[in-house]
Scaffold this motif. Structure first.
Motif, PDB file in Angstrom:
ATOM      1  N   SER A   1      32.807  77.723  -5.959  1.00 25.51           N
ATOM      2  CA  SER A   1      32.941  78.224  -7.319  1.00 25.51           C
ATOM      3  C   SER A   1      33.209  79.723  -7.277  1.00 25.51           C
ATOM      4  CB  SER A   1      31.657  77.943  -8.109  1.00 25.51           C
ATOM      5  OG  SER A   1      31.669  78.604  -9.363  1.00 25.51           O
ATOM      6  N   ASP A   2      33.918  80.219  -8.294  1.00 22.49           N
ATOM      7  CA  ASP A   2      34.156  81.659  -8.404  1.00 22.49           C
ATOM      8  C   ASP A   2      33.207  82.320  -9.393  1.00 22.49           C
ATOM      9  OD1 ASP A   2      35.087  80.752 -10.834  1.00 22.49           O
ATOM     10  OD2 ASP A   2      37.143  81.480 -10.582  1.00 22.49           O
ATOM     11  N   VAL A   3      32.126  81.615  -9.763  1.00 26.64           N
ATOM     12  CA  VAL A   3      31.240  82.112 -10.819  1.00 26.64           C
ATOM     13  C   VAL A   3      30.608  83.448 -10.471  1.00 26.64           C
ATOM     14  CG1 VAL A   3      29.207  80.858  -9.965  1.00 26.64           C
ATOM     15  CG2 VAL A   3      29.361  81.456 -12.384  1.00 26.64           C
ATOM     16  N   ASN A   4      30.385  83.734  -9.185  1.00 20.86           N
ATOM     17  CA  ASN A   4      29.722  84.981  -8.794  1.00 20.86           C
ATOM     18  C   ASN A   4      30.676  85.984  -8.140  1.00 20.86           C
ATOM     19  OD1 ASN A   4      26.934  84.355  -9.559  1.00 20.86           O
ATOM     20  ND2 ASN A   4      27.085  82.755  -8.000  1.00 20.86           N
ATOM     21  N   GLN A   5      31.956  85.797  -8.342  1.00 17.23           N
ATOM     22  CA  GLN A   5      32.913  86.763  -7.821  1.00 17.23           C
ATOM     23  C   GLN A   5      32.958  88.010  -8.702  1.00 17.23           C
ATOM     24  OE1 GLN A   5      36.729  84.904  -7.225  1.00 17.23           O
ATOM     25  NE2 GLN A   5      36.018  83.722  -5.466  1.00 17.23           N
ATOM     26  N   ASN A   6      33.231  89.149  -8.073  1.00 16.25           N
ATOM     27  CA  ASN A   6      33.354  90.415  -8.796  1.00 16.25           C
ATOM     28  C   ASN A   6      34.525  91.194  -8.212  1.00 16.25           C
ATOM     29  OD1 ASN A   6      33.185  92.891 -10.015  1.00 16.25           O
ATOM     30  ND2 ASN A   6      31.139  93.387  -9.303  1.00 16.25           N
ATOM     31  N   PRO A   7      35.679  91.160  -8.860  1.00 15.90           N
ATOM     32  CA  PRO A   7      36.863  91.839  -8.328  1.00 15.90           C
ATOM     33  C   PRO A   7      36.718  93.352  -8.257  1.00 15.90           C
ATOM     34  CG  PRO A   7      37.269  91.032 -10.559  1.00 15.90           C
ATOM     35  CD  PRO A   7      35.958  90.453 -10.116  1.00 15.90           C
ATOM     36  N   ASN A   8      35.722  93.919  -8.945  1.00 15.08           N
ATOM     37  CA  ASN A   8      35.516  95.369  -8.904  1.00 15.08           C
ATOM     38  C   ASN A   8      34.892  95.841  -7.601  1.00 15.08           C
ATOM     39  OD1 ASN A   8      36.494  95.685 -11.554  1.00 15.08           O
ATOM     40  ND2 ASN A   8      34.478  95.259 -12.411  1.00 15.08           N
ATOM     41  N   ASP A   9      34.300  94.929  -6.855  1.00 18.77           N
ATOM     42  CA  ASP A   9      33.646  95.298  -5.594  1.00 18.77           C
ATOM     43  C   ASP A   9      34.676  95.288  -4.474  1.00 18.77           C
ATOM     44  OD1 ASP A   9      31.849  95.824  -3.548  1.00 18.77           O
ATOM     45  OD2 ASP A   9      31.150  93.747  -3.418  1.00 18.77           O
ATOM     46  N   GLN A  10      35.154  96.460  -4.119  1.00 22.06           N
ATOM     47  CA  GLN A  10      36.178  96.614  -3.080  1.00 22.06           C
ATOM     48  C   GLN A  10      35.710  97.679  -2.085  1.00 22.06           C
ATOM     49  OE1 GLN A  10      38.976  94.851  -2.799  1.00 22.06           O
ATOM     50  NE2 GLN A  10      39.072  93.806  -4.780  1.00 22.06           N
ATOM     51  N   PRO A  11      34.721  97.382  -1.246  1.00 22.22           N
ATOM     52  CA  PRO A  11      34.171  98.402  -0.341  1.00 22.22           C
ATOM     53  C   PRO A  11      35.157  98.826   0.735  1.00 22.22           C
ATOM     54  CG  PRO A  11      33.318  96.240   0.216  1.00 22.22           C
ATOM     55  CD  PRO A  11      34.081  96.070  -1.059  1.00 22.22           C
ATOM     56  N   THR A  12      35.013 100.068   1.171  1.00 20.99           N
ATOM     57  CA  THR A  12      35.744 100.544   2.334  1.00 20.99           C
ATOM     58  C   THR A  12      34.946 100.217   3.586  1.00 20.99           C
ATOM     59  OG1 THR A  12      34.692 102.719   2.393  1.00 20.99           O
ATOM     60  CG2 THR A  12      36.585 102.456   0.920  1.00 20.99           C
ATOM     61  N   GLU A  13      35.519 100.510   4.745  1.00 21.77           N
ATOM     62  CA  GLU A  13      34.822 100.253   6.002  1.00 21.77           C
ATOM     63  C   GLU A  13      33.629 101.179   6.197  1.00 21.77           C
ATOM     64  OE1 GLU A  13      37.351  99.844   9.480  1.00 21.77           O
ATOM     65  OE2 GLU A  13      39.043  99.359   8.174  1.00 21.77           O
ATOM     66  N   GLU A  14      33.529 102.242   5.388  1.00 22.23           N
ATOM     67  CA  GLU A  14      32.400 103.169   5.492  1.00 22.23           C
ATOM     68  C   GLU A  14      31.275 102.808   4.534  1.00 22.23           C
ATOM     69  OE1 GLU A  14      35.722 104.406   5.384  1.00 22.23           O
ATOM     70  OE2 GLU A  14      35.482 104.317   7.575  1.00 22.23           O
ATOM     71  N   GLU A  15      31.437 101.756   3.755  1.00 23.57           N
ATOM     72  CA  GLU A  15      30.453 101.423   2.728  1.00 23.57           C
ATOM     73  C   GLU A  15      29.720 100.129   3.055  1.00 23.57           C
ATOM     74  OE1 GLU A  15      32.113 103.299  -1.368  1.00 23.57           O
ATOM     75  OE2 GLU A  15      33.259 101.575  -0.607  1.00 23.57           O
ATOM     76  N   PHE A  16      28.535  99.971   2.445  1.00 24.97           N
ATOM     77  CA  PHE A  16      27.738  98.761   2.618  1.00 24.97           C
ATOM     78  C   PHE A  16      27.285  98.263   1.255  1.00 24.97           C
ATOM     79  CE2 PHE A  16      25.058 102.477   3.318  1.00 24.97           C
ATOM     80  CZ  PHE A  16      23.977 102.275   2.475  1.00 24.97           C
ATOM     81  N   VAL A  17      26.812  97.036   1.200  1.00 21.00           N
ATOM     82  CA  VAL A  17      26.536  96.397  -0.078  1.00 21.00           C
ATOM     83  C   VAL A  17      25.408  97.082  -0.844  1.00 21.00           C
ATOM     84  CG1 VAL A  17      24.841  94.693   0.726  1.00 21.00           C
ATOM     85  CG2 VAL A  17      26.384  94.112  -1.158  1.00 21.00           C
TER      86      VAL A  17
END
Length: 310
Positions: free
Chosen positions: A256-272
């Protein structure tokens, strides 16, 4: 290894805060009427569980409800087929965000079983001092006592076990297992003790034939490097998760795509843990914190697996 502040440890373990399938008169997912000894005429109306869950969610405080925008608990639990009366294993219940929903929802005929990391895994976290490590030795008795506060008048019974040490008496008892933001650390330390492999073996063993595994996990974009998406940054790739579950004997049923968030686009220097509700990089930076609020909680895969009946 990335250093995580101690005050965030509960969020790290649960993946930005830090969850089966059917019994007690409720047919298993895909089961025909009558397989559980209950006729279709005797079954409760199909909307009754949805009404119960909706009422439980509506009764939560505003701070709790603020997470619904990104966690979609009603849609997620319904997608996994969780209903009252089931026995559900919740991996890494953490502070109990989902437990506070599941215990009253499963009801007095239901059972919630918490599952935590093996003792050998805790020393691998930088935040875990000896006092904390020692405290986890009694988690299987401490957590059920804590969780009793969420039972109310007709909540589910509560139990617990350590991943890698499933009691024989629990084998084949669960209708579903929930790994909600709980796989990344198991994957992160897999090469140091086989922790993910062992957790999936326990999930397979604890389930009844036909039982369901529900996964909600921070999802790395396919284009991100594999070495970044190992779990250390909180994210895993969808295909990696599918491959590991299928190797453990499970069948992918649906996603399901119910918990997808297209705004979350981390770089390789970032963490959740930069995102809400952790704000791991913006506690003292209001402008950056506002940017994290604009993103919202992490992009998450939502996968449904089944233990074969054969």
């Amino acid at each position: 290894m990335r250093s995580i502040p101690f005050l965030l440890f509960a969020l790290v373990l649960a993946g930005c805060e830090q969850p089966p399938a059917e019994e007690s008169g409720t047919p298993q997912a895909g089961a025909e009427a009558g397989e559980t000894g209950q006729s279709a005429a005797d079954a409760a109306p199909s909307d009754a569980p949805a009404d119960r869950l909706e009422a439980i969610l509506a009764d939560k405080p505003a701070e709790f409800k603020a997470r619904y925008e990104y966690r979609h608990p009603q849609e997620t639990l319904q997608f996994f087929g969780i209903e009252p009366g089931m026995t559900v294993v919740e991996a890494l219940p953490g502070g109990g965000w989902y437990s506070q929903i599941l215990i009253p929802y499963l009801g007095e005929e239901g059972r919630l079983i918490g599952a935590t990391y093996a003792e050998e895994m805790w020393p691998k976290f930088e935040f875990a001092d000896q006092a904390f490590i020692d405290s986890m030795k009694t988690w299987t008795t401490d957590w059920p006592q804590e969780a009793q506060q969420w039972q109310g008048d007709d909540g589910a019974s509560v139990d617990a076990f350590v991943l890698g040490s499933l009691p024989d008496g629990m084998a084949g008892q669960a209708d579903a297992v929930l790994f909600i933001r709980a796989l990344h650390n198991l994957a992160r330390f897999e090469s140091e003790g086989g922790f993910l492999t062992t957790a999936l073996e326990d999930a397979f063993r604890v389930l009844k034939p036909g039982g369901i595994v529900g996964v909600v996990q921070h999802e790395a974009r396919p284009q991100m490097p594999d070495e970044w998406a190992t779990g250390e940054n909180g994210y895993l790739k969808k295909q990696f998760v599918i491959d590991r579950f299928e190797a453990a004997g499970f069948e992918l049923v649906d996603e399901s795509d119910v918990n997808q968030n297209p705004n979350d686009q981390p770089t390789e220097e970032e963490f959740v843990w930069r995102l809400p509700p952790s704000y791991g990089t913006s506690q003292d930076d209001p402008d950056l914190k506002a940017q994290m609020d604009q993103i919202g909680e992490s992009n998450r895969m939502t996968l449904k697996f089944r233990k074969p009946r054969g």
